[in-house]
Design a protein around this motif. Structure first.
Motif, short mmCIF file in Angstrom:
data_model
loop_
_atom_site.label_atom_id
_atom_site.label_comp_id
_atom_site.label_asym_id
_atom_site.label_seq_id
_atom_site.Cartn_x
_atom_site.Cartn_y
_atom_site.Cartn_z
N MET A 58 -0.58 3.59 3.22
CA MET A 58 0.71 3.40 3.86
C MET A 58 0.63 3.63 5.37
N SER A 59 -0.19 4.58 5.80
CA SER A 59 -0.36 4.81 7.23
C SER A 59 -0.93 3.58 7.92
N ALA A 60 -1.91 2.92 7.27
CA ALA A 60 -2.50 1.71 7.84
C ALA A 60 -1.49 0.57 7.88
N ARG A 61 -0.66 0.46 6.85
CA ARG A 61 0.31 -0.63 6.80
C ARG A 61 1.41 -0.46 7.84
N LEU A 62 1.83 0.79 8.08
CA LEU A 62 2.93 1.04 9.00
C LEU A 62 2.48 1.34 10.42
N GLU B 3 10.08 -3.11 -11.43
CA GLU B 3 9.69 -3.13 -12.82
C GLU B 3 9.00 -1.82 -13.18
N THR B 4 9.16 -1.38 -14.42
CA THR B 4 8.47 -0.18 -14.88
C THR B 4 6.96 -0.36 -14.72
N GLU B 5 6.28 0.75 -14.37
CA GLU B 5 4.83 0.73 -14.19
C GLU B 5 4.41 -0.19 -13.04
N GLN B 6 5.17 -0.17 -11.95
CA GLN B 6 4.81 -0.94 -10.76
C GLN B 6 3.40 -0.59 -10.31
N SER B 7 2.67 -1.57 -9.78
CA SER B 7 1.35 -1.28 -9.22
C SER B 7 1.53 -0.74 -7.81
N ALA B 8 0.54 -0.04 -7.31
CA ALA B 8 0.61 0.52 -5.96
C ALA B 8 0.74 -0.58 -4.91
N PRO B 9 -0.07 -1.66 -4.94
CA PRO B 9 0.11 -2.70 -3.92
C PRO B 9 1.52 -3.30 -3.91
N GLU B 10 2.09 -3.52 -5.09
CA GLU B 10 3.46 -4.02 -5.16
C GLU B 10 4.43 -3.05 -4.50
N GLY B 11 4.27 -1.78 -4.84
CA GLY B 11 5.15 -0.77 -4.27
C GLY B 11 5.01 -0.67 -2.77
N PHE B 12 3.78 -0.73 -2.25
CA PHE B 12 3.56 -0.64 -0.81
C PHE B 12 4.20 -1.82 -0.08
N GLU B 13 4.06 -3.03 -0.63
CA GLU B 13 4.64 -4.20 0.01
C GLU B 13 6.16 -4.08 0.09
N VAL B 14 6.77 -3.65 -1.00
CA VAL B 14 8.22 -3.47 -1.01
C VAL B 14 8.63 -2.39 -0.01
N ALA B 15 7.89 -1.27 0.02
CA ALA B 15 8.22 -0.17 0.93
C ALA B 15 8.18 -0.62 2.39
N VAL B 16 7.17 -1.39 2.77
CA VAL B 16 7.07 -1.86 4.16
C VAL B 16 8.27 -2.75 4.50
N ALA B 17 8.63 -3.64 3.57
CA ALA B 17 9.80 -4.49 3.82
C ALA B 17 11.07 -3.66 3.95
N LEU B 18 11.22 -2.64 3.12
CA LEU B 18 12.41 -1.79 3.19
C LEU B 18 12.43 -0.95 4.47
N VAL C 10 14.06 3.91 0.81
CA VAL C 10 13.69 4.29 2.18
C VAL C 10 14.93 4.75 2.91
N ILE C 11 14.81 5.84 3.66
CA ILE C 11 15.89 6.26 4.56
C ILE C 11 15.34 6.46 5.96
N VAL C 12 16.23 6.37 6.93
CA VAL C 12 15.94 6.73 8.31
C VAL C 12 16.86 7.89 8.67
N SER C 13 16.30 8.95 9.22
CA SER C 13 17.08 10.13 9.63
C SER C 13 16.78 10.45 11.08
N ASP C 14 17.82 10.78 11.84
CA ASP C 14 17.54 11.29 13.18
C ASP C 14 17.14 12.76 13.09
N LEU C 15 16.76 13.35 14.22
CA LEU C 15 16.25 14.71 14.20
C LEU C 15 17.35 15.76 14.10
N ALA C 16 18.61 15.31 14.08
CA ALA C 16 19.73 16.20 13.78
C ALA C 16 20.03 16.20 12.28
#
Length: 404
Positions: free
Chosen positions: A184-188, A118-133, A100-106
């Motif tokens: 992801m839209s619903a989670r964020l 882990e290889t072959e991550q499930s989508a729910p696992e990936g989403f949970e990690v992404a929200v935390a990141l 995950v990165i954060v960028s300003d509009l510049a």
């Protein structure tokens, strides 16, 4: 005598012109007043007036850049949007990571965080990690979630434009048929746009990298899968269904191995990093990584150079056909295998020169990408930075998030 236009019409015109300036500032990141006038078609005096208004509102800042001006004078003064105008999120799901990165509009990256998976991550696992990141990255950047105007997200597989579903040839099988944008839209609680990884690599090179000065180029990603992103006329081209650029599933050997897409002899079955490792493991060990293959090749190991060269030649034959059809100015090569440099690029260039018609192959420049492993996550942020219709703000402190 011409009648004066109604004040409402003047206000509407002023708002429209202001929007034009803001849109171009978001696309460019840094830009001069003269270039703003050229791109928008507005007069320089109109641009100066509107820029002054935006500066007074705290939305635009002047920045001096390094180096002298065109006649050796003062460094040029460029304009950019201030952080008050918002920030963009980029989220990248890879086969073995979430980033995950954060960028300003510049177009300045304010935070960059990653977690191995882990290889072959499930989508729910990936989403949970992404929200935390996302929460970690926003904290690192010192911004609130209310400052975020939208998120871009990359997944390693084709996205069907009509349904938003991940296609059947995705690298992560557990994601096939899912609609990651909605989840992801619903989670964020944010507007989210999704693209495949090769398209995001192309968008990143267009925004930050080797394609910044090029209107027509092909970005080729060579990793555990092979794909390409097409930039035509300065815009990402995804095709009618969203799968333009799937060169990894071009047939190169009708009697070859069965591909994960269900066809036989696809380019990916011959030239992906997975296949390269498999070919070398009997001689170099079962735990061989692609990084080790590349290091051996750079040190002169004949077997490693041979296998990479064979893969490059197969890719070059397919890229030559793409050049015949699209006639790009550049082919930008990214992905894990691009770290091999000329060990990969020289035989690829030879095959393009041999198989493309001279008018296409003789003028195309084949260069490495410059963004490395950050390409896809930068491209995810660029989905927001360059999408002036999907994510916009109306007034200082007020942000509009449009679903899309």
């Amino acid at each position: 005598m011409r009648r004066a236009a109604p004040s409402g019409s003047l206000a509407s015109l002023r708002d429209r012109n202001r929007r034009l300036l803001v849109d171009e500032l978001r696309r460019a990141g840094l830009i001069s007043r003269a270039e703003l006038a050229r791109r928008t078609g507005l007069s320089r005096s109109t641009v100066s007036t509107l820029v002054a208004d935006l500066q007074a509102q705290g939305l635009v800042a002047e920045r001096e850049v390094d180096g002298a001006g065109p006649q050796g004078g003062r460094p040029p003064v460029l304009l950019s949007l201030e952080r008050a105008a918002g920030v963009a999120l980029g989220i990248d799901f890879g086969k073995r990571h979430v980033r995950v990165i954060v960028s300003d509009l510049a177009h300045t990256v304010l935070a960059d965080v990653e977690r191995p998976m882990e290889t072959e991550q499930s989508a729910p696992e990936g989403f949970e990690v992404a929200v935390a990141l996302v929460h970690q990255a926003l904290a690192d950047a010192g911004v609130e979630q209310t400052d975020v105007i939208g998120a871009g997200m990359g997944v390693p597989g084709p996205i069907d434009i009509s349904t938003g579903e991940v296609g059947s040839s995705a690298i992560l099988p557990g994601w096939i048929g899912l609609r990651p944008r909605e989840d992801m839209s619903a989670r964020l609680g944010l507007a989210v746009r999704v693209e495949n990884d090769a398209n995001l690599g192309a968008l990143a090179e267009l925004t930050w990298g080797a394609g910044r000065d090029t209107q027509d180029f092909v970005y080729v990603k060579v990793a555990s899968g092979i794909g390409s992103g097409l930039v035509l006329g300065g815009q990402l081209y995804t095709g009618a269904g969203g799968i333009a650029g799937e060169i990894g599933h071009s047939m190169v050997d009708e009697r070859g191995a069965v591909c994960r897409c269900g066809n036989r002899g696809c380019l990916e079955t011959i030239a992906s990093t997975r296949q390269i490792r498999e070919l070398l493991r009997p001689a170099r060990g079962a735990d061989l990584t692609i990084e080790e293959v590349i290091a051996h090749a750079r040190e002169g190991d004949r077997a490693s150079r041979r296998v990479i060269g064979d893969a490059a030649r197969a890719i070059g034959v397919v890229v030559a056909q793409v050049c015949n059809v699209l006639n790009p100015a550049k082919v930008i090569v990214g992905g894990d295998l691009s770290a091999a440099g000329d060990v990969l690029l020289d035989p690829l260039r030879d095959e393009v020169s041999r198989h493309a018609v001279p008018a296409a192959g003789g003028h195309v420049e084949i260069v490495p990408g410059v963004l490395g492993r950050r390409a896809e996550v930068l491209g995810a942020a660029a989905l927001v930075l360059r999408d002036v219709d999907g994510f916009t703000f109306n007034a200082p402190g007020e942000v509009t998030h449009q679903a899309g």
